[in-house]
Design an enzyme around this catalytic site. Structure first.
Site, mmCIF file in Angstrom:
data_model
loop_
_atom_site.group_PDB
_atom_site.id
_atom_site.type_symbol
_atom_site.label_atom_id
_atom_site.label_comp_id
_atom_site.label_asym_id
_atom_site.label_seq_id
_atom_site.Cartn_x
_atom_site.Cartn_y
_atom_site.Cartn_z
ATOM 1 C CG ASN A 32 -2.011 0.997 1.155
ATOM 2 O OD1 ASN A 32 -3.011 0.751 0.463
ATOM 3 N ND2 ASN A 32 -1.875 2.134 1.821
ATOM 4 N NE ARG A 33 -0.914 7.197 -1.612
ATOM 5 C CZ ARG A 33 -1.778 8.164 -1.912
ATOM 6 N NH1 ARG A 33 -1.547 8.952 -2.940
ATOM 7 N NH2 ARG A 33 -2.877 8.332 -1.201
ATOM 8 C CG ASN A 101 -16.132 0.851 -9.787
ATOM 9 O OD1 ASN A 101 -16.274 -0.220 -10.359
ATOM 10 N ND2 ASN A 101 -16.881 1.233 -8.766
ATOM 11 C CB SER A 127 -20.098 -6.044 -9.021
ATOM 12 O OG SER A 127 -21.265 -5.635 -8.359
ATOM 13 C CE LYS A 181 -19.264 -2.701 -10.500
ATOM 14 N NZ LYS A 181 -18.383 -1.883 -9.728
ATOM 15 C CG HIS A 184 -23.486 -4.514 -12.289
ATOM 16 N ND1 HIS A 184 -23.261 -3.613 -11.267
ATOM 17 C CD2 HIS A 184 -23.995 -5.603 -11.692
ATOM 18 C CE1 HIS A 184 -23.624 -4.154 -10.115
ATOM 19 N NE2 HIS A 184 -24.073 -5.371 -10.339
ATOM 20 C CG ASN A 185 -21.981 0.096 -11.139
ATOM 21 O OD1 ASN A 185 -21.938 -1.126 -11.040
ATOM 22 N ND2 ASN A 185 -21.148 0.874 -10.482
ATOM 23 C CD GLU A 188 -25.710 -0.942 -7.869
ATOM 24 O OE1 GLU A 188 -24.851 -1.743 -8.272
ATOM 25 O OE2 GLU A 188 -25.446 -0.019 -7.071
HETATM 26 P P1 NBP Z 1 -10.513 3.739 -2.494
HETATM 27 O O1 NBP Z 1 -11.215 3.914 -3.787
HETATM 28 O O2 NBP Z 1 -10.953 4.550 -1.340
HETATM 29 O O3 NBP Z 1 -8.936 3.952 -2.729
HETATM 30 C C1 NBP Z 1 -8.055 3.890 -1.657
HETATM 31 C C2 NBP Z 1 -6.795 3.181 -2.046
HETATM 32 O O4 NBP Z 1 -6.166 3.822 -3.161
HETATM 33 C C3 NBP Z 1 -5.793 3.222 -0.905
HETATM 34 O O5 NBP Z 1 -5.108 2.008 -0.839
HETATM 35 C C4 NBP Z 1 -4.883 4.375 -1.331
HETATM 36 O O6 NBP Z 1 -3.623 4.336 -0.757
HETATM 37 C C5 NBP Z 1 -4.818 4.103 -2.801
HETATM 38 N N1 NBP Z 1 -4.236 5.218 -3.569
HETATM 39 C C6 NBP Z 1 -4.703 6.470 -3.791
HETATM 40 BR BR1 NBP Z 1 -6.251 7.143 -3.093
HETATM 41 N N2 NBP Z 1 -3.905 7.202 -4.559
HETATM 42 C C7 NBP Z 1 -2.869 6.399 -4.830
HETATM 43 C C8 NBP Z 1 -1.699 6.593 -5.586
HETATM 44 N N3 NBP Z 1 -1.458 7.727 -6.231
HETATM 45 N N4 NBP Z 1 -0.821 5.567 -5.667
HETATM 46 C C9 NBP Z 1 -1.068 4.415 -5.023
HETATM 47 N N5 NBP Z 1 -2.171 4.164 -4.296
HETATM 48 C C10 NBP Z 1 -3.067 5.155 -4.208
HETATM 49 O O7 NBP Z 1 -10.544 2.173 -2.045
HETATM 50 P P2 NBP Z 1 -11.690 1.085 -2.164
HETATM 51 O O8 NBP Z 1 -12.998 1.592 -1.664
HETATM 52 O O9 NBP Z 1 -11.112 -0.145 -1.568
HETATM 53 O O10 NBP Z 1 -11.866 0.870 -3.745
HETATM 54 C C11 NBP Z 1 -10.799 0.483 -4.584
HETATM 55 C C12 NBP Z 1 -11.289 0.458 -6.015
HETATM 56 O O11 NBP Z 1 -12.359 -0.486 -6.117
HETATM 57 C C13 NBP Z 1 -11.875 1.783 -6.504
HETATM 58 O O12 NBP Z 1 -11.602 1.945 -7.859
HETATM 59 C C14 NBP Z 1 -13.363 1.602 -6.303
HETATM 60 O O13 NBP Z 1 -14.123 2.435 -7.137
HETATM 61 C C15 NBP Z 1 -13.510 0.133 -6.658
HETATM 62 N N6 NBP Z 1 -14.680 -0.529 -6.091
HETATM 63 C C16 NBP Z 1 -15.108 -0.229 -4.865
HETATM 64 C C17 NBP Z 1 -16.203 -0.882 -4.330
HETATM 65 C C18 NBP Z 1 -16.670 -0.567 -2.948
HETATM 66 O O14 NBP Z 1 -17.747 -1.080 -2.568
HETATM 67 N N7 NBP Z 1 -15.923 0.214 -2.157
HETATM 68 C C19 NBP Z 1 -16.856 -1.866 -5.083
HETATM 69 C C20 NBP Z 1 -16.379 -2.188 -6.336
HETATM 70 C C21 NBP Z 1 -15.283 -1.502 -6.836
HETATM 71 P P3 NBP Z 1 -3.323 5.167 0.592
HETATM 72 O O15 NBP Z 1 -3.764 4.275 1.720
HETATM 73 O O16 NBP Z 1 -1.895 5.393 0.549
HETATM 74 O O17 NBP Z 1 -4.132 6.442 0.528
#
Ligand code: NBP
Length: 478
Positions: A32-33, A101, A127, A181, A184-185, A188
């Protein structure tokens, strides 16, 4: 031993997917960053199959070749930034996977960019939220089939299972996984709006209380409407607060969104596809946010021409049981139309982007793990197997029959909602779509005449081939 796969991005989705992979016996490197997050995961969610890493270099080195690098970070710039950092560390043949996404056009761009460097790229729609990531999401992988071979087993193992099959099936080239996807949304959004319209009718026209509505949804979940969204809706109606009031009644009627519904609509506009039920759902969210204006408008524009908001004195001439039946059949037909519109958009995209989409298999992916999972996706899958070249899902034997059986109920219900001033724009759009689609002689001839009148845009004729212009102004003045 090197890890089988690595996950970058340990927020909700990444961490849970990594745990899911590890549970399935895969050795997973995590990174993780913000590196303190790596330690936090190792402390709070330790798994013996995890290898913690503290720099991208160390992360990449810890993976077996060809390396499988799963990015689960915020979509947009973070994905590009990570790709730039990885390019210098990975080797030809390695596979970078974007499970976020991402917008499908970004995925196409990234695929082409990495192809020049002989690095494989997969754009994977995932999803199911946190729960799905942990115990089985629906997975929509796009990219080359060659690269997909290297991740197929892992993806199928971690995915949701429905009716004995994995909810992960290869989609097609480059951005196709993220596109599916996105659609799908959009579906939804429509599903949720249609259910909320059913709620509005039962409550405001039928006069049912929350307990009675809960029973109705519970009952519907044992029918052709059986689905995750109907199931959770029934559960929502059970929740009471400490003071005995229903939580639902205390929730502000403003619906938010994260933008994927907007993408679906913009794409439909670009490709010239009518997805009116999905658009109505998006518009309803916009309108929901005008709470203050709606509150003002209620006292300015009345339900009746007599200038009050009293219910019109219309005899519904039906008991509650009958009304509930109309709502159920209307919800079902409208739902069929919204899925048909989603698949129609996929069909247009297939042509536009030269993908090879298997609609029956896509319907199967949606059967588990994701938010729109529903029993009737089996019927959709079967209908596309039986009639794979059909222009529109609503023309298949099965679904045209379903529509013909319940259409009268939808008409009757909408005439009541119109009279009672209850807004049901998604259901109305479904009926509008059906009627437009089944009208062989539309009124577009008049539009063509108008266009030719003011802009000499010409028109085609029914009785002759060619392009025609009429001197409307000149001849009118004669
Ligand atoms: P987030 O969408 O909130 O992203 C957070 C993550 O991105 C953290 O690990 C953060 O690292 C990292 N990050 C960022 Br912000 N900028 C970065 C960079 N420049 N370089 C490297 N890492 C970076 O997390 P999430 O809710 O787990 O979703 C992840 C993906 O999955 C997204 O695209 C989201 O749309 C998709 N998604 C989410 C869901 C859901 O229900 N949440 C469902 C399906 C798909 P850090 O800790 O260092 O800030």
């Amino acid at each position: 031993m090197n890890s089988n796969i690595g996950v970058v991005g340990l927020s909700v989705m990444g961490m849970n997917l990594a745990l899911n992979m590890a549970d399935n016996g895969y050795r997973v490197s995590i990174f993780n960053r913000t590196i303190s997050v790596v330690d936090k995961v190792m402390e709070e969610n330790f798994h013996k199959n995890f290898t913690s890493t503290y720099s991208l270099k160390e992360f990449v080195k810890s993976l077996e070749k060809p390396r499988r690098i799963f990015l689960m970070v915020k979509s947009g710039k973070p994905v590009d930034m990570l790709i730039e950092q990885l390019i210098d560390i990975v080797e030809e043949g390695d596979i970078i996977i974007d499970g976020g996404n991402s917008f499908y056009k970004d995925t196409i761009r990234r695929t082409n960019y990495l192809k020049e460097k002989n690095i494989n790229f997969l754009g994977v729609g995932i999803s199911g939220g946190e729960e799905g990531a942990r115990f089985g999401p629906a997975i929509m992988p796009g990219g080359t089939e060659e690269a997909y071979k290297y991740v197929k087993d892992i993806f199928e193992d971690i995915s949701a299972k429905a009716y004995g099959e994995s909810c992960c099936k290869y989609i097609s080239e480059d951005g196709s996984g993220h596109y599916v996807k996105m659609v799908h949304n959009g579906i939804e959004y429509a599903d949720m709006q249609l259910i909320s319209e059913a709620y509005a009718i039962l409550k405001n026209i039928g006069g049912l209380n929350n307990h009675e509505i809960q029973k109705v949804f519970e009952d519907w979940n044992k029918s052709e409407l059986e689905s995750y969204l109907i199931e959770i809706t029934a559960n929502i109606f059970k929740v009471k607060e400490d003071d005995g009031t229903y939580l639902l009644d205390n929730i502000m009627d403003k619906a938010s969104q994260k933008g994927t519904g907007k993408w679906t609509n913009l794409e439909a506009i670009d490709l010239g596809v009518d997805i009116s039920v999905i658009s109505a759902a998006l518009n309803a969210r916009f309108m929901s946010n005008l709470k203050d204006e709606r509150t003002k408008a209620e006292n300015i524009i009345f339900k009746n021409t007599v200038g009050n908001n009293q219910d019109l004195n219309i005899n519904l001439n039906m008991d509650r049981k009958e009304l509930i039946k109309l709502v159920k059949n209307s919800l079902y037909i409208s739902k069929i139309v919204s899925y048909a519109q989603g698949f129609k958009l996929l069909k247009a995209a297939e042509k536009e982007y030269s993908w090879n989409l298997n609609f029956s298999e896509i319907a199967k992916i949606f059967r588990g793990g994701c938010i729109i999972r529903a029993k009737f996706l089996n019927d959709i899958s079967d209908a596309f197997v039986a009639e794979s070249d059909v222009d529109n899902l609503i023309l298949t034997k099965f679904f045209s029959n379903e529509i013909n059986t319940g259409l009268e109920d939808l008409r009757r219900l909408l005439s009541i909602t119109v009279q009672q001033g209850v807004p049901v724009s998604a259901m109305s759009s479904a009926l509008g779509y059906i009627d437009t689609y089944r009208t062989s002689r539309s009124s577009a001839n008049l539009i063509q005449a108008q266009r030719d009148y003011f802009g000499a845009h010409t028109f085609e004729r029914l009785d002759r081939e060619g392009s025609f212009h009429y001197e409307w102004i000149e001849n009118n003045e004669k």
